[in-house]
Scaffold this motif. Structure first.
Motif, PDB file in Angstrom:
ATOM      1  N   ARG A  96       0.847  -1.193   0.000  1.00 34.38           N
ATOM      2  CA  ARG A  96       0.000   0.000   0.000  1.00 34.38           C
ATOM      3  C   ARG A  96       0.884   1.245   0.000  1.00 34.38           C
ATOM      4  NH1 ARG A  96      -3.353  -2.808  -1.533  1.00 34.38           N
ATOM      5  NH2 ARG A  96      -5.476  -3.165  -0.793  1.00 34.38           N
ATOM      6  N   PRO A  97       0.416   2.322  -0.642  1.00 37.48           N
ATOM      7  CA  PRO A  97       1.244   3.538  -0.719  1.00 37.48           C
ATOM      8  C   PRO A  97       1.200   4.348   0.569  1.00 37.48           C
ATOM      9  CG  PRO A  97      -0.838   3.874  -1.850  1.00 37.48           C
ATOM     10  CD  PRO A  97      -0.840   2.448  -1.389  1.00 37.48           C
ATOM     11  N   ALA A  98       2.311   4.988   0.900  1.00 37.81           N
ATOM     12  CA  ALA A  98       2.381   5.915   2.039  1.00 37.81           C
ATOM     13  C   ALA A  98       3.539   6.865   1.781  1.00 37.81           C
ATOM     14  CB  ALA A  98       2.584   5.162   3.344  1.00 37.81           C
ATOM     15  N   ARG A  99       3.226   8.103   1.464  1.00 39.63           N
ATOM     16  CA  ARG A  99       4.264   9.090   1.141  1.00 39.63           C
ATOM     17  C   ARG A  99       4.183  10.250   2.133  1.00 39.63           C
ATOM     18  NH1 ARG A  99       6.393   7.507  -3.676  1.00 39.63           N
ATOM     19  NH2 ARG A  99       7.710   9.354  -3.687  1.00 39.63           N
ATOM     20  N   TYR A 100       5.322  10.868   2.406  1.00 41.52           N
ATOM     21  CA  TYR A 100       5.329  11.961   3.377  1.00 41.52           C
ATOM     22  C   TYR A 100       6.311  13.053   2.976  1.00 41.52           C
ATOM     23  CZ  TYR A 100       9.670   9.981   5.308  1.00 41.52           C
ATOM     24  OH  TYR A 100      10.962   9.520   5.477  1.00 41.52           O
ATOM     25  N   TYR A 101       6.087  14.249   3.567  1.00 43.17           N
ATOM     26  CA  TYR A 101       7.069  15.325   3.430  1.00 43.17           C
ATOM     27  C   TYR A 101       7.223  16.037   4.766  1.00 43.17           C
ATOM     28  CZ  TYR A 101       3.095  18.610   2.872  1.00 43.17           C
ATOM     29  OH  TYR A 101       1.948  19.351   3.051  1.00 43.17           O
ATOM     30  N   VAL A 102       8.371  16.711   4.928  1.00 50.27           N
ATOM     31  CA  VAL A 102       8.674  17.497   6.121  1.00 50.27           C
ATOM     32  C   VAL A 102       9.014  18.911   5.658  1.00 50.27           C
ATOM     33  CG1 VAL A 102      10.112  17.698   8.184  1.00 50.27           C
ATOM     34  CG2 VAL A 102       9.646  15.433   7.211  1.00 50.27           C
ATOM     35  N   THR A 103       8.419  19.921   6.309  1.00 49.69           N
ATOM     36  CA  THR A 103       8.690  21.302   5.910  1.00 49.69           C
ATOM     37  C   THR A 103       9.716  21.944   6.854  1.00 49.69           C
ATOM     38  OG1 THR A 103       6.936  22.244   7.276  1.00 49.69           O
ATOM     39  CG2 THR A 103       6.324  21.519   5.058  1.00 49.69           C
ATOM     40  N   ASP A 104      10.237  23.093   6.450  1.00 49.33           N
ATOM     41  CA  ASP A 104      11.275  23.756   7.247  1.00 49.33           C
ATOM     42  C   ASP A 104      10.731  24.364   8.544  1.00 49.33           C
ATOM     43  OD1 ASP A 104       9.845  25.868   6.220  1.00 49.33           O
ATOM     44  OD2 ASP A 104      11.471  26.668   4.983  1.00 49.33           O
ATOM     45  N   ASP A 105       9.376  24.469   8.679  1.00 45.95           N
ATOM     46  CA  ASP A 105       8.837  24.969   9.946  1.00 45.95           C
ATOM     47  C   ASP A 105       8.269  23.841  10.816  1.00 45.95           C
ATOM     48  OD1 ASP A 105       6.718  24.423   8.320  1.00 45.95           O
ATOM     49  OD2 ASP A 105       5.855  26.445   8.350  1.00 45.95           O
ATOM     50  N   GLY A 106       8.647  22.583  10.496  1.00 43.97           N
ATOM     51  CA  GLY A 106       8.341  21.464  11.392  1.00 43.97           C
ATOM     52  C   GLY A 106       7.045  20.741  11.136  1.00 43.97           C
TER      53      GLY A 106
ATOM     54  N   ASP B 153       7.675  12.152  17.821  1.00 42.49           N
ATOM     55  CA  ASP B 153       7.447  12.236  19.264  1.00 42.49           C
ATOM     56  C   ASP B 153       7.212  13.699  19.616  1.00 42.49           C
ATOM     57  OD1 ASP B 153       7.877  12.478  22.135  1.00 42.49           O
ATOM     58  OD2 ASP B 153       8.590  10.413  22.052  1.00 42.49           O
ATOM     59  N   LEU B 154       5.978  14.023  20.000  1.00 43.87           N
ATOM     60  CA  LEU B 154       5.629  15.426  20.257  1.00 43.87           C
ATOM     61  C   LEU B 154       6.178  15.926  21.585  1.00 43.87           C
ATOM     62  CD1 LEU B 154       1.983  15.210  18.936  1.00 43.87           C
ATOM     63  CD2 LEU B 154       3.891  16.362  17.839  1.00 43.87           C
ATOM     64  N   GLU B 155       6.427  15.023  22.529  1.00 42.29           N
ATOM     65  CA  GLU B 155       7.006  15.438  23.811  1.00 42.29           C
ATOM     66  C   GLU B 155       8.486  15.771  23.636  1.00 42.29           C
ATOM     67  OE1 GLU B 155       6.021  12.265  26.503  1.00 42.29           O
ATOM     68  OE2 GLU B 155       4.049  13.116  26.951  1.00 42.29           O
ATOM     69  N   GLN B 156       9.167  15.008  22.762  1.00 42.17           N
ATOM     70  CA  GLN B 156      10.578  15.309  22.472  1.00 42.17           C
ATOM     71  C   GLN B 156      10.711  16.343  21.360  1.00 42.17           C
ATOM     72  OE1 GLN B 156      13.207  11.898  21.969  1.00 42.17           O
ATOM     73  NE2 GLN B 156      11.835  10.587  23.153  1.00 42.17           N
ATOM     74  N   GLY B 157       9.627  16.524  20.587  1.00 41.50           N
ATOM     75  CA  GLY B 157       9.641  17.519  19.519  1.00 41.50           C
ATOM     76  C   GLY B 157      10.549  17.157  18.362  1.00 41.50           C
ATOM     77  N   ARG B 158      10.554  15.871  17.974  1.00 41.50           N
ATOM     78  CA  ARG B 158      11.432  15.483  16.866  1.00 41.50           C
ATOM     79  C   ARG B 158      10.907  14.240  16.152  1.00 41.50           C
ATOM     80  NH1 ARG B 158      15.623  11.527  17.953  1.00 41.50           N
ATOM     81  NH2 ARG B 158      15.276  10.473  19.958  1.00 41.50           N
ATOM     82  N   ILE B 159      11.416  14.041  14.928  1.00 41.91           N
ATOM     83  CA  ILE B 159      11.133  12.826  14.166  1.00 41.91           C
ATOM     84  C   ILE B 159      12.162  11.778  14.576  1.00 41.91           C
ATOM     85  CG2 ILE B 159      11.049  11.788  11.868  1.00 41.91           C
ATOM     86  CD1 ILE B 159      10.319  14.571  10.789  1.00 41.91           C
ATOM     87  N   ILE B 160      11.675  10.583  14.910  1.00 45.14           N
ATOM     88  CA  ILE B 160      12.580   9.500  15.306  1.00 45.14           C
ATOM     89  C   ILE B 160      12.636   8.495  14.163  1.00 45.14           C
ATOM     90  CG2 ILE B 160      13.066   7.737  17.040  1.00 45.14           C
ATOM     91  CD1 ILE B 160      11.372   9.314  19.015  1.00 45.14           C
ATOM     92  N   SER B 161      13.827   8.184  13.715  1.00 49.33           N
ATOM     93  CA  SER B 161      13.988   7.306  12.552  1.00 49.33           C
ATOM     94  C   SER B 161      13.602   5.870  12.877  1.00 49.33           C
ATOM     95  CB  SER B 161      15.434   7.341  12.053  1.00 49.33           C
ATOM     96  OG  SER B 161      16.278   6.682  12.989  1.00 49.33           O
TER      97      SER B 161
END
Length: 677
Positions: free
Chosen positions: A322-332, A365-373
């Protein structure tokens, strides 16, 4: 689609609990809310009629009090149904919210979440016990101190207009799960719209029926340090009448409430393809292999998005179907969807753009405020415990066990032809099915169709297996080649007792018998039969005969089946943890209970008695010979199967085959053909 253009299969949104909004709305009703995290909100679909609605409100209030929490008040949710389709309005429920304050007895917010979970489950279970059914209009989309769900039988564009709350400027959230449903396995209803309480997805879970059955089988032995006595109040967790997504959501919720982290639970439910992947990190492989005995994979083509209100993420099925695509912007901002253009962002603001790969996970993780690989998430969980050490000390590989003493091959009673006829063998079976398997290691190529009458309408005597058909959505599932795509396939099986699902370390000292694939040679079967003689293991095996005297007649079948179930129950009570259901004693004087009937009867009897997870079921049968037979037996509870008559038939065929095949090579190719199927 259809006569009503405004009727959809369902749409909705899951968001974080907006504290400022609910504080304002509760204030209008004279409700003083405690601090954020110290109250929860239940979203309920209710009957439109006032009398049954009042009865449900009374029940909910009573259960909240019994669970030691404080009911603060109720709120009618304002809606605008002017844009609903004509076919949807008659099914529209009344929407209400209940506010619940956290008691001092709840040590933290996690403990409060568990109490809200128990309250919700008790509402349904109480109605089920007292009324015999749950009112069709009653459903609880969410009951949490962290998240809330607004959904219904709506089109995506109608959600914001229908629920007036969503237009309020103070309805703020750092995350959202949004879904529009295309119903494939169940008829659309308000309750089956996505998102559910923790997930939504864009595919289907094909293994739902087996997953739900095994979840039910685990009930009697399930204990939880965190849930304590409450674990008995929450059953049933999932029922067959629910959609595949609802069942998956309930299973995920159970694991999280039982103490697993959100990502840990997701890795158990949708594991990567670990068995045939030589490139996987050893620590991660040990993690998956350890948990394989705890939970069967919920398998099917799906990209599953999940959240608990603190973390949000997604994982893709191991085949990447199944497809799943994402993007990340410079303002988070992070956006993930089935297609990239769902929520466009200016190209100059996008700093990363990619897709989810098979078996991989995206986590924020919104408590850590980051994307975890994916690598970091899984490395952390894989190093949580010494899984490889636990495996080394508890794992018994059947293939590595010493060969048993004495002869393994017991000849069938009477002539081979008589035995073949007793089990319904035909010349077609031998010539067109088994011979190509022995020669080429695969089934002969044939068409999908058949012009013979279905078994229920046939005038011929048919095997029980032929009354069953595969159940899957052929239109939406791409074909899979298990040889070329061996990397994402696994036939690893476990024989014997199953551990307590909610004991996070319980398997570290329990022996486990593992087979690389479930079709046993005669030698393999004898290893299992004699396993009690192997040092340092807790396995004990008993063989149960599934034949009975011909003179008793066909009317004795039901009685014999009942006796077989009683004997299996007695074997478990006496401490045997592997039973072999065997029809080897078939003869002119003894007739066999169909192996599928015997297996399913014992399997479900032990589930009803709460004993199924204490014992493994192995089937020794002359009946099974083609792929469909083995699939049916496995589907109804067999953990391994020994087709002894098929092997004897191959032995007789050897002199007539072109190549100079040995018995061992012919069996190996036959097993390979069954495994491939």
């Amino acid at each position: 689609v259809g006569a009503d253009p405004k009727a959809g299969d369902g749409a909705g949104i899951l968001i974080q609990l907006p504290d400022a909004f609910f504080r304002k709305e509760a204030g209008k009703l004279g409700i003083d809310l405690p601090a954020e995290g110290h109250y929860g909100v239940g979203m309920l679909f209710m009957p439109k009629a006032e009398a049954p609605r009042a009865k449900i409100i009374e029940l909910v209030n009573k259960i909240i009090a019994e669970e030691g929490q404080m009911m603060l008040g109720w709120r009618d949710v304002p809606v605008d149904n002017t844009d609903l389709g004509e076919s949807v309005i008659p099914t529209e429920p009344h929407h209400m919210q209940v506010f619940v304050a956290r008691a001092a007895s709840c040590a933290d917010q996690d403990a409060f979440e568990r109490k809200l979970f128990v309250i919700r489950k008790r509402v349904f279970n109480t109605l089920l016990a007292e009324e015999g059914h749950v009112p069709e209009e009653l459903y609880i989309p969410s009951f949490s101190s962290r998240t809330i769900v607004y959904k219904g039988m709506l089109l995506a564009a109608q959600v914001g207009q229908y629920y007036k709350d969503l237009a309020d400027p103070e309805m703020t959230t750092a995350l959202a799960l949004v879904h529009q449903r295309f119903s494939t396995n169940t008829f659309p209803t308000w309750s089956l719209a996505h998102p559910f309480r923790m997930i939504c997805h864009n595919g289907e879970i094909n293994t739902k029926r087996g997953n739900v059955n095994w979840l039910a089988a685990r009930y009697a032995t399930m204990e939880s340090e965190l849930l304590g006595e409450d674990v008995k109040k929450i059953w049933p967790i999932a029922v067959h009448e629910q959609s595949d997504t609802a069942c998956f959501d309930n299973a995920l919720e159970l694991l999280v409430m039982g103490g697993y982290s959100l990502t840990h639970a997701m890795m158990m439910l949708i594991p990567e393809a670990w068995s045939g992947n030589p490139l996987m990190d050893e620590q991660r492989r040990a993690f998956y292999e350890y948990h394989a005995a705890l939970m069967e994979p919920w398998d099917g083509p799906a990209a599953v998005a999940f959240t608990d209100g603190r973390q949000i993420g997604a994982t893709l099925d191991r085949n990447g179907l199944r497809p799943a695509r994402y993007y990340v912007t410079d303002d988070g901002d992070v956006m993930m969807a089935s297609e990239m253009g769902v929520l466009p962002a200016p190209e100059d603001k996008i700093v990363e753009k990619w897709r989810l790969q098979p078996g991989k996970m995206l986590l924020i993780d919104l408590e850590q405020g980051r994307i975890i690989s994916d690598a970091e998430v899984k490395a952390e969980l894989a190093s949580l415990h010494p899984y490889q050490k636990w495996l080394d000390s508890t794992q018994i590989q059947l293939e590595e066990m010493p060969a048993p003493r004495g002869s393994m091959t017991k000849p069938v009673y009477g002539s081979l032809l008589d035995t073949q006829q007793a089990f319904g063998y035909t010349q077609e079976d031998i010539k067109f099915l088994m011979t190509p398997m022995a020669m080429e290691g695969q089934e002969a190529v044939g068409s999908m169709g058949t012009d013979t009458p279905i078994s229920a309408l046939s005038s011929k005597s048919k095997l029980l297996y032929t009354y069953f058909k595969q159940n899957f959505a052929q239109v939406t599932n791409p074909p899979i080649d298990p040889i070329r795509e061996e990397l994402v396939m696994s036939l690893v099986s476990f024989i014997g007792p199953r551990p307590n699902l909610l004991d996070l370390k319980g398997m570290s000292s329990v022996k486990r018998l593992e087979v690389r694939q479930p079709i046993l040679t005669n030698e393999d079967l004898e290893k299992i039969r004699m396993i009690g003689e192997v040092a340092d293991n807790h396995f004990r095996t008993q063989t149960l005969d599934i034949t009975f005297a011909v003179e008793r007649g066909e009317d004795a079948l039901a009685e014999m089946l009942g006796r077989l179930c009683e004997r299996a129950e007695e074997a478990v009570d006496q401490g045997y943890n592997i039973v072999i259901l065997s029809d080897r004693l078939i003869s002119a004087e003894r007739i066999a209970i169909p192996a599928l009937l015997a297996t399913s009867a014992v399997h479900h009897h032990l589930i009803r008695k709460g004993l199924r997870t204490k014992v493994g079921i192995v089937v020794e049968t002359g009946e099974a010979r083609e792929v469909h037979h083995f699939a049916c037996l496995a589907g109804y509870g067999a953990e391994a199967i020994n087709p002894y008559l098929a092997f004897e038939t191959l032995s007789e065929l050897l002199p007539h085959l072109d190549e100079g095949l040995t018995q061992k090579e012919a069996e190996k190719r036959y097993i390979k053909a069954i495994d491939k199927g």
